[in-house]
Design a protein around this motif. Structure first.
Motif, PDB file in Angstrom:
ATOM      1  N   VAL A  56       0.837  -1.204   0.000  1.00  0.00           N
ATOM      2  CA  VAL A  56       0.000   0.000   0.000  1.00  0.00           C
ATOM      3  C   VAL A  56       0.872   1.254   0.000  1.00  0.00           C
ATOM      4  O   VAL A  56       0.732   2.131  -0.869  1.00  0.00           O
ATOM      5  N   THR A  57       1.764   1.355   0.956  1.00  0.00           N
ATOM      6  CA  THR A  57       2.577   2.562   1.089  1.00  0.00           C
ATOM      7  C   THR A  57       3.634   2.674  -0.005  1.00  0.00           C
ATOM      8  O   THR A  57       3.957   3.778  -0.443  1.00  0.00           O
ATOM      9  N   SER A  58       4.174   1.530  -0.467  1.00  0.00           N
ATOM     10  CA  SER A  58       5.186   1.600  -1.527  1.00  0.00           C
ATOM     11  C   SER A  58       4.556   2.011  -2.860  1.00  0.00           C
ATOM     12  O   SER A  58       5.153   2.771  -3.634  1.00  0.00           O
ATOM     13  N   LEU A  59       3.348   1.514  -3.150  1.00  0.00           N
ATOM     14  CA  LEU A  59       2.645   1.937  -4.358  1.00  0.00           C
ATOM     15  C   LEU A  59       2.351   3.433  -4.323  1.00  0.00           C
ATOM     16  O   LEU A  59       2.586   4.153  -5.301  1.00  0.00           O
ATOM     17  N   PHE A  60       1.845   3.892  -3.200  1.00  0.00           N
ATOM     18  CA  PHE A  60       1.481   5.296  -3.054  1.00  0.00           C
ATOM     19  C   PHE A  60       2.692   6.204  -3.291  1.00  0.00           C
ATOM     20  O   PHE A  60       2.608   7.197  -4.029  1.00  0.00           O
ATOM     21  N   ALA A  61       3.824   5.865  -2.680  1.00  0.00           N
ATOM     22  CA  ALA A  61       5.004   6.721  -2.804  1.00  0.00           C
ATOM     23  C   ALA A  61       5.686   6.575  -4.160  1.00  0.00           C
ATOM     24  O   ALA A  61       6.156   7.566  -4.740  1.00  0.00           O
ATOM     25  N   SER A  62       5.743   5.356  -4.693  1.00  0.00           N
ATOM     26  CA  SER A  62       6.481   5.140  -5.943  1.00  0.00           C
ATOM     27  C   SER A  62       5.799   5.774  -7.140  1.00  0.00           C
ATOM     28  O   SER A  62       6.461   6.188  -8.101  1.00  0.00           O
ATOM     29  N   LEU A  63       4.472   5.863  -7.112  1.00  0.00           N
ATOM     30  CA  LEU A  63       3.757   6.453  -8.248  1.00  0.00           C
ATOM     31  C   LEU A  63       3.999   7.954  -8.371  1.00  0.00           C
ATOM     32  O   LEU A  63       3.680   8.549  -9.404  1.00  0.00           O
TER      33      LEU A  63
END
Length: 484
Positions: A56-63
């Motif tokens: 969840v958090t890695s998707l949010f930040a990486s995008l």
């Protein structure tokens, strides 16, 4: 361009746009940075594995980075205003819906993907629009706008921690959704002043430096021998290479931009990016670099709490990374103006020091004070390293391919930030220790150093150049000795 539009370049409404971009660049990266704080909250709420929750958090930040190319297309085909408003709407909608969900899968979809895409659409377009409204002060105002990133990293962790202490995580996400809508308001003032009736080329106006040779002289001619459609469209824009350099250099680094003057060029058929070994090595190193940083930032709050440190102390430690990062980019960027500075050596030294700091973190960062010190040092060394990234990219691909290369670098960096934290989460699930995820972060950063040191070995610095002070700016390009 009408007289009203002309007045809005370097003055008038341009200052309103700068303020709007500053607000957006404060909120967006600040929200991306607080993923680690919400990681601990979601673990407690949903009782899922660390690996699954990390998505969840890695998707949010990486995008923030991965959606950059999409933002570029939307900005060029429609306008920066449309990209920012669309992104802010997606960001706010995703966060608002996430405040009602009862499963981690739905949280991954709405917060991780929907809000993440919105974050990327607002970030890139807010940087581009500043370059469109300013010509004389372009480098200065872009650096000023990007300094908001450090302010956001300082403010948002403290704000989120305060909201989580006073309210529930659902109410906190709803408030952040309302905050994100303010980015749409800021986007609404970004009127498209550079319109073209027959195409969608951004006209990046730039007054020619009187010191440059006359455009008709052979010595002053720009290298534009590129048959790609992007280059043909860019050929209609005045000083295309200088404009592209200003735009991309300001995107990567807060300050310390170096002005280049092409004084002597030996024309060779350029290699495509996929065949440029030096550039591929640089992208792989960035992938490893951001993999390491993604693991560290997302898992550090949970790691810190294992030593009995309060959540407020963890948030303060995270916030201190912001001002340290800003100071570092200013100082190290200024160092880049020294003609005797080797950018690759400084870059390697900064990353290597960051790797040592991370490897020592599980041993030394056992109190709130030492954890704060670690975050300050990471801001100074890891954050400052990006000030040299543009120069290294030019050495690998040349100035004419800088914009395209930057897009691929964003994808490589964003992919690293996406995939690595869940892998580290799986290691935490298997071993029961967050220290192992921190060690993995350090190892990846050491490998990134080894990889980027292969660039000169493989002859990757094909466009070797020397940097001088602004009063004697040159760009020496020599491709005859480069391997084919």
């Amino acid at each position: 361009m009408t007289s009203r539009q002309s007045r809005d370049i370097d003055g008038g409404w341009a200052w309103v746009v700068l303020l709007a971009a500053y607000v957006n660049l404060l909120i967006g990266p600040g929200l991306a940075y607080v993923g680690g704080i919400f990681q601990a909250v979601f673990l407690e709420q949903f009782k899922e594995s660390v690996a699954l929750t990390s998505w969840v958090t890695s998707l949010f930040a990486s995008l923030l980075q991965l959606a950059g190319p999409v933002s570029s297309v939307l900005s060029s085909q429609v306008s920066c205003r449309a990209s920012v408003i669309t992104g802010a709407t997606l960001l706010a909608a995703g966060l608002a819906i996430s405040s009602f969900v009862n499963s981690l899968l739905l949280l991954l979809i709405f917060m991780g993907i929907v809000s993440g895409i919105g974050l990327g659409l607002t970030y890139s377009a807010s940087i581009v629009v500043v370059n469109l409204f300013f010509v004389k002060r372009r480098t200065f105002v872009t650096g000023l706008a990007l300094s908001a990133t450090g302010a956001g990293i300082l403010i948002l962790p403290l704000v989120c921690r305060h909201l989580l202490d006073a309210l529930s995580w659902r109410e906190t996400l709803a408030i952040l959704a309302g905050l994100s809508l303010q980015m749409a308001v800021c986007g609404a003032v970004m009127f498209p002043v550079h319109e073209h009736n027959k195409g969608f080329c951004f006209k990046l106006f730039r007054k020619r430096d009187k010191r440059l040779p006359d455009a008709d002289s052979e010595k002053g001619k720009m290298f534009t021998q590129n048959d790609s459609p992007q280059t043909k469209r860019a050929a209609t824009c005045e000083d295309q290479h200088l404009a592209a350099k200003d735009l991309v250099n300001s995107t990567i680094s807060i300050s310390g931009s170096v002005n280049f003057e092409m004084s002597k060029i030996k024309i060779h058929e350029p290699k495509p990016l996929y065949a440029n070994i030096g550039f591929l090595i640089l992208c792989f190193s960035l992938f490893l670099n951001n993999s390491s940083i993604g693991i560290f930032l997302i898992h550090f709050p949970s790691f810190a709490k294992t030593f009995g440190v309060t959540e407020s102390e963890v948030a303060f430690a995270m916030a201190m990374n912001g001002p340290a990062l800003t100071i570092s980019r200013v100082l190290i960027g200024a160092m880049g103006n020294d003609s005797k500075t080797d950018p690759l050596s400084i870059f390697v030294g900064l990353i290597l020091t960051s790797a040592v700091i991370i490897m020592l973190t599980p041993v030394l960062a056992t109190t709130a004070t030492t954890q704060t010190l670690v975050m300050v040092l990471m801001g100074l060394y890891s954050g400052g390293s990006y000030s040299f990234l543009t120069v290294l990219t030019i050495e690998c691909v040349g100035l004419d391919k800088l914009a395209a290369a930057f897009g691929w670098e964003m994808i490589a960096a964003g992919t690293g930030y996406l995939v690595a934290p869940p892998i580290a989460g799986w290691i935490v699930d298997s071993t029961g220790s967050y220290a192992n995820s921190i060690y993995l972060s350090g190892v990846l950063l050491f490998v990134a150093v080894l990889v980027i040191m292969m660039i000169p070995v493989c002859g990757g610095r094909r466009h070797q150049h020397s940097l001088h002070h602004p009063d004697d700016t040159t760009l020496e390009v020599d491709q005859e000795d480069s391997p084919t």
